[in-house]
Design an enzyme around this catalytic site. Sequence first.
Site, short mmCIF file in Angstrom:
data_model
loop_
_atom_site.label_atom_id
_atom_site.label_comp_id
_atom_site.label_asym_id
_atom_site.label_seq_id
_atom_site.Cartn_x
_atom_site.Cartn_y
_atom_site.Cartn_z
N HIS A 153 -0.72 -35.29 -6.76
CA HIS A 153 -0.01 -35.38 -5.68
C HIS A 153 -0.90 -34.31 -4.36
O HIS A 153 -0.47 -33.84 -3.51
CB HIS A 153 1.29 -34.55 -5.68
CG HIS A 153 2.24 -35.78 -6.66
ND1 HIS A 153 3.38 -35.25 -6.96
CD2 HIS A 153 2.06 -36.88 -6.65
CE1 HIS A 153 3.72 -36.27 -7.47
NE2 HIS A 153 2.72 -37.31 -7.36
N ASN A 166 10.00 -30.05 -22.15
CA ASN A 166 10.85 -29.96 -20.86
C ASN A 166 12.19 -29.58 -21.20
O ASN A 166 12.75 -29.72 -22.25
CB ASN A 166 10.92 -31.38 -20.40
CG ASN A 166 11.38 -31.35 -18.99
OD1 ASN A 166 10.91 -30.66 -18.27
ND2 ASN A 166 12.45 -32.21 -18.58
N SER A 178 10.66 -34.45 -16.07
CA SER A 178 11.70 -35.52 -16.44
C SER A 178 10.93 -36.74 -16.37
O SER A 178 11.56 -37.72 -16.77
CB SER A 178 12.86 -35.38 -15.85
OG SER A 178 12.67 -35.49 -14.57
#
Length: 242
Positions: free
Chosen positions: A120, A212, A190
């Site tokens: 990103h 996680n 997630s």
Amino acid sequence: MEKLEQLRTIIQESNKIVFFTGAGVSTESGIPDFRSVDGLYNQKYDYPPETILSHTFFLRYPEEFFRFYRDKMIYEDAKPNAAHLFMAKMEKLGKSLGVVTQNIDGLHQAAGSQRVYELHGSIHRNYCVRCHKFHGLDAIKKAEGIPKCSCGGVIKPDVVLYEESLNEHTIYGAISAIEEADCLIVCGTSLSVYPASGFIRYFNGKHLVLLNLSATPYDDMANLVIHEKVGEVLGALAADYE
Ligand code: ZN
């Protein structure tokens, strides 16, 4: 903890580990996930974060975009935590092929990781939309309102906004690393953010580990699932490699 011992064994016997990291790794360094709802949010912004962080919004309301961006996306004082440091150490020891990350904060590099595929983008890279000159984070931080290049063009963060596609070179590098990996450790995500979630399908190595706090749709596929804080788990293994 029996699962910690299992992870210890997996890491010991793996030599091409790839770490795939998400917001959960950054929150342990005090960087909140911008998607998480905070109570003050509605008082300060008229649009949800997914709208403000879109290409269309950036073009149409740059001043409001940068108000949000400076407020919610830049955490310059954040320091790498035990998870970042462990991943950097694995690479230095020749046990890791690198990190594929959804995070834009640069903390993996700050910890010493060399091979980081930033899906990103990064807050530390910024470019003039007109002359394409590079600008550091200071150019965004110190400007009043809309940051401008000396040529007069708007300076845009090299961060992938909603409606924008991921960088092809970064995708290629990330997929190549995941395909070559003998162990993929997914940390602090997630796996719900498309298209990054699709990357783990390229893994065909021996050990898939999901680390996680909450359950993920891929828990059933994994060899080992640990619902704990990433920094605490990896930090507990760091002493093995000192
Ligand atoms: Zn320029």
